[in-house]
Design a protein around this motif. Structure first.
Motif, PDB file in Angstrom:
ATOM      1  N   LYS A 124       0.834  -1.205   0.000  1.00 55.23           N
ATOM      2  CA  LYS A 124       0.000   0.000   0.000  1.00 55.23           C
ATOM      3  C   LYS A 124       0.870   1.256   0.000  1.00 55.23           C
ATOM      4  O   LYS A 124       0.613   2.199  -0.752  1.00 55.23           O
ATOM      5  CB  LYS A 124      -0.924   0.012   1.210  1.00 55.23           C
ATOM      6  CG  LYS A 124      -1.840   1.213   1.248  1.00 55.23           C
ATOM      7  CD  LYS A 124      -2.759   1.174   2.444  1.00 55.23           C
ATOM      8  CE  LYS A 124      -3.626   2.429   2.465  1.00 55.23           C
ATOM      9  NZ  LYS A 124      -4.496   2.462   3.634  1.00 55.23           N
ATOM     10  N   THR A 125       1.909   1.273   0.830  1.00 53.69           N
ATOM     11  CA  THR A 125       2.804   2.433   0.880  1.00 53.69           C
ATOM     12  C   THR A 125       3.531   2.601  -0.447  1.00 53.69           C
ATOM     13  O   THR A 125       3.627   3.704  -0.965  1.00 53.69           O
ATOM     14  CB  THR A 125       3.809   2.296   2.036  1.00 53.69           C
ATOM     15  OG1 THR A 125       3.081   2.231   3.274  1.00 53.69           O
ATOM     16  CG2 THR A 125       4.776   3.467   2.079  1.00 53.69           C
ATOM     17  N   LYS A 126       4.033   1.500  -1.004  1.00 52.47           N
ATOM     18  CA  LYS A 126       4.728   1.581  -2.298  1.00 52.47           C
ATOM     19  C   LYS A 126       3.818   2.149  -3.376  1.00 52.47           C
ATOM     20  O   LYS A 126       4.248   2.934  -4.208  1.00 52.47           O
ATOM     21  CB  LYS A 126       5.250   0.210  -2.718  1.00 52.47           C
ATOM     22  CG  LYS A 126       6.556  -0.165  -2.065  1.00 52.47           C
ATOM     23  CD  LYS A 126       7.108  -1.446  -2.615  1.00 52.47           C
ATOM     24  CE  LYS A 126       7.444  -1.304  -4.064  1.00 52.47           C
ATOM     25  NZ  LYS A 126       8.082  -2.458  -4.676  1.00 52.47           N
ATOM     26  N   SER A 127       2.541   1.775  -3.339  1.00 51.96           N
ATOM     27  CA  SER A 127       1.614   2.261  -4.361  1.00 51.96           C
ATOM     28  C   SER A 127       1.321   3.748  -4.208  1.00 51.96           C
ATOM     29  O   SER A 127       0.863   4.389  -5.152  1.00 51.96           O
ATOM     30  CB  SER A 127       0.313   1.461  -4.329  1.00 51.96           C
ATOM     31  OG  SER A 127      -0.449   1.782  -3.179  1.00 51.96           O
ATOM     32  N   ASN A 128       1.611   4.304  -3.032  1.00 49.82           N
ATOM     33  CA  ASN A 128       1.372   5.727  -2.787  1.00 49.82           C
ATOM     34  C   ASN A 128       2.583   6.608  -3.100  1.00 49.82           C
ATOM     35  O   ASN A 128       2.508   7.821  -2.965  1.00 49.82           O
ATOM     36  CB  ASN A 128       0.937   5.968  -1.341  1.00 49.82           C
ATOM     37  CG  ASN A 128      -0.498   5.585  -1.113  1.00 49.82           C
ATOM     38  OD1 ASN A 128      -1.334   5.753  -1.989  1.00 49.82           O
ATOM     39  ND2 ASN A 128      -0.772   5.047   0.051  1.00 49.82           N
ATOM     40  N   LEU A 129       3.696   5.996  -3.493  1.00 55.99           N
ATOM     41  CA  LEU A 129       4.885   6.782  -3.818  1.00 55.99           C
ATOM     42  C   LEU A 129       4.657   7.556  -5.116  1.00 55.99           C
ATOM     43  O   LEU A 129       4.042   7.045  -6.056  1.00 55.99           O
ATOM     44  CB  LEU A 129       6.111   5.889  -3.973  1.00 55.99           C
ATOM     45  CG  LEU A 129       6.610   5.190  -2.720  1.00 55.99           C
ATOM     46  CD1 LEU A 129       7.758   4.249  -3.079  1.00 55.99           C
ATOM     47  CD2 LEU A 129       7.038   6.179  -1.657  1.00 55.99           C
ATOM     48  N   ILE A 130       5.176   8.744  -5.166  1.00 59.79           N
ATOM     49  CA  ILE A 130       5.146   9.517  -6.401  1.00 59.79           C
ATOM     50  C   ILE A 130       6.004   8.765  -7.415  1.00 59.79           C
ATOM     51  O   ILE A 130       7.143   8.392  -7.125  1.00 59.79           O
ATOM     52  CB  ILE A 130       5.678  10.944  -6.163  1.00 59.79           C
ATOM     53  CG1 ILE A 130       4.756  11.668  -5.186  1.00 59.79           C
ATOM     54  CG2 ILE A 130       5.816  11.707  -7.479  1.00 59.79           C
ATOM     55  CD1 ILE A 130       5.315  12.979  -4.680  1.00 59.79           C
ATOM     56  N   GLU A 131       5.456   8.525  -8.597  1.00 62.15           N
ATOM     57  CA  GLU A 131       6.121   7.671  -9.583  1.00 62.15           C
ATOM     58  C   GLU A 131       7.551   8.119  -9.891  1.00 62.15           C
ATOM     59  O   GLU A 131       8.468   7.296  -9.967  1.00 62.15           O
ATOM     60  CB  GLU A 131       5.312   7.596 -10.872  1.00 62.15           C
ATOM     61  CG  GLU A 131       5.886   6.615 -11.864  1.00 62.15           C
ATOM     62  CD  GLU A 131       5.032   6.454 -13.112  1.00 62.15           C
ATOM     63  OE1 GLU A 131       5.561   5.898 -14.092  1.00 62.15           O
ATOM     64  OE2 GLU A 131       3.870   6.875 -13.119  1.00 62.15           O
ATOM     65  N   SER A 132       7.763   9.420 -10.025  1.00 64.14           N
ATOM     66  CA  SER A 132       9.121   9.898 -10.343  1.00 64.14           C
ATOM     67  C   SER A 132      10.083   9.629  -9.180  1.00 64.14           C
ATOM     68  O   SER A 132      11.250   9.327  -9.404  1.00 64.14           O
ATOM     69  CB  SER A 132       9.109  11.380 -10.700  1.00 64.14           C
ATOM     70  OG  SER A 132       8.586  12.157  -9.634  1.00 64.14           O
ATOM     71  N   PHE A 133       9.602   9.700  -7.913  1.00 68.01           N
ATOM     72  CA  PHE A 133      10.444   9.367  -6.762  1.00 68.01           C
ATOM     73  C   PHE A 133      10.754   7.871  -6.754  1.00 68.01           C
ATOM     74  O   PHE A 133      11.886   7.467  -6.483  1.00 68.01           O
ATOM     75  CB  PHE A 133       9.772   9.743  -5.450  1.00 68.01           C
ATOM     76  CG  PHE A 133       9.815  11.206  -5.117  1.00 68.01           C
ATOM     77  CD1 PHE A 133      10.434  12.128  -5.944  1.00 68.01           C
ATOM     78  CD2 PHE A 133       9.226  11.661  -3.962  1.00 68.01           C
ATOM     79  CE1 PHE A 133      10.468  13.467  -5.628  1.00 68.01           C
ATOM     80  CE2 PHE A 133       9.251  13.008  -3.629  1.00 68.01           C
ATOM     81  CZ  PHE A 133       9.875  13.907  -4.467  1.00 68.01           C
ATOM     82  N   ALA A 134       9.743   7.069  -7.038  1.00 68.00           N
ATOM     83  CA  ALA A 134       9.937   5.622  -7.057  1.00 68.00           C
ATOM     84  C   ALA A 134      10.982   5.243  -8.104  1.00 68.00           C
ATOM     85  O   ALA A 134      11.884   4.447  -7.838  1.00 68.00           O
ATOM     86  CB  ALA A 134       8.619   4.914  -7.324  1.00 68.00           C
ATOM     87  N   LYS A 135      10.872   5.829  -9.291  1.00 69.41           N
ATOM     88  CA  LYS A 135      11.837   5.540 -10.361  1.00 69.41           C
ATOM     89  C   LYS A 135      13.232   6.045  -9.994  1.00 69.41           C
ATOM     90  O   LYS A 135      14.236   5.386 -10.294  1.00 69.41           O
ATOM     91  CB  LYS A 135      11.392   6.179 -11.680  1.00 69.41           C
ATOM     92  CG  LYS A 135      10.305   5.413 -12.364  1.00 69.41           C
ATOM     93  CD  LYS A 135      10.881   4.153 -12.946  1.00 69.41           C
ATOM     94  CE  LYS A 135       9.855   3.436 -13.782  1.00 69.41           C
ATOM     95  NZ  LYS A 135      10.260   2.070 -14.048  1.00 69.41           N
ATOM     96  N   ALA A 136      13.290   7.205  -9.360  1.00 70.63           N
ATOM     97  CA  ALA A 136      14.587   7.765  -8.974  1.00 70.63           C
ATOM     98  C   ALA A 136      15.269   6.908  -7.914  1.00 70.63           C
ATOM     99  O   ALA A 136      16.489   6.967  -7.758  1.00 70.63           O
ATOM    100  CB  ALA A 136      14.419   9.190  -8.457  1.00 70.63           C
ATOM    101  N   GLY A 137      14.488   6.108  -7.207  1.00 68.77           N
ATOM    102  CA  GLY A 137      15.042   5.242  -6.167  1.00 68.77           C
ATOM    103  C   GLY A 137      15.431   3.868  -6.662  1.00 68.77           C
ATOM    104  O   GLY A 137      15.607   2.953  -5.872  1.00 68.77           O
ATOM    105  N   GLU A 138      15.570   3.706  -7.968  1.00 66.69           N
ATOM    106  CA  GLU A 138      15.912   2.408  -8.543  1.00 66.69           C
ATOM    107  C   GLU A 138      17.357   2.358  -9.036  1.00 66.69           C
ATOM    108  O   GLU A 138      17.893   3.341  -9.525  1.00 66.69           O
ATOM    109  CB  GLU A 138      15.000   2.089  -9.729  1.00 66.69           C
ATOM    110  CG  GLU A 138      13.588   1.788  -9.353  1.00 66.69           C
ATOM    111  CD  GLU A 138      12.730   1.391 -10.549  1.00 66.69           C
ATOM    112  OE1 GLU A 138      13.265   1.254 -11.679  1.00 66.69           O
ATOM    113  OE2 GLU A 138      11.528   1.234 -10.342  1.00 66.69           O
TER     114      GLU A 138
END
Length: 144
Positions: A124-138
């Motif tokens: 649930k928390t992962k799904s709430n991440l801003i997509e650009s932040f999630a991608k930047a964290g890869e």
């Protein structure tokens, strides 16, 4: 160093969770009535006292500690020009932050010092991440 003894989270998790995902550091408290202390090291991106990152982090910590009476957060804000060198020295000296907010982390991934997002975030928390932040964290398709 083993990942299980190192608790560094990336800016993505910190910003998204407002520190709510932080847990016990395993240290058994810090002598403050059994309270757990989390060491947060963050980069200062401000150019004057009024917009210093410390102002932001002090507010986040104040609100977090108000909700979590048994957890204390020790904040250290370091100039963004110096943070990578100082954090490297901390890690080498065994003084590893529990939470680290900085722009660079690929070297910490290479040294196997970071948790993968799946290890510390609920779906649930992962799904709430801003997509650009999630991608930047890869790195190489793995989110940290």
């Amino acid at each position: 160093m083993r990942k299980s003894t190192i608790r560094i989270l990336t800016v993505c998790a910190v910003g998204a969770l407002g520190l709510t995902a932080c847990g016990d550091d395993g240290g058994g408290g810090d002598g403050d009535g059994g309270a757990t202390t989390i060491k947060l090291v963050a980069a200062d991106y401000g150019d004057k006292a009024s917009n210093a990152s410390k102002v932001y982090w002090d507010d986040v910590v104040k609100r977090f500690e108000a909700k979590h009476k048994d957890i204390r957060v020790d904040v250290q804000v370091i100039n963004w020009n110096d943070i990578d060198t100082k954090v490297k020295t901390m890690i080498q000296g065994g003084n590893v932050p529990d939470v680290l907010q900085t722009g660079g982390y690929a070297d910490k991934v290479a040294d196997d010092l970071l948790y993968e997002a799946d290890e510390v975030l609920s779906p649930k928390t992962k799904s709430n991440l801003i997509e650009s932040f999630a991608k930047a964290g890869e790195v190489d398709g793995t989110q940290y």
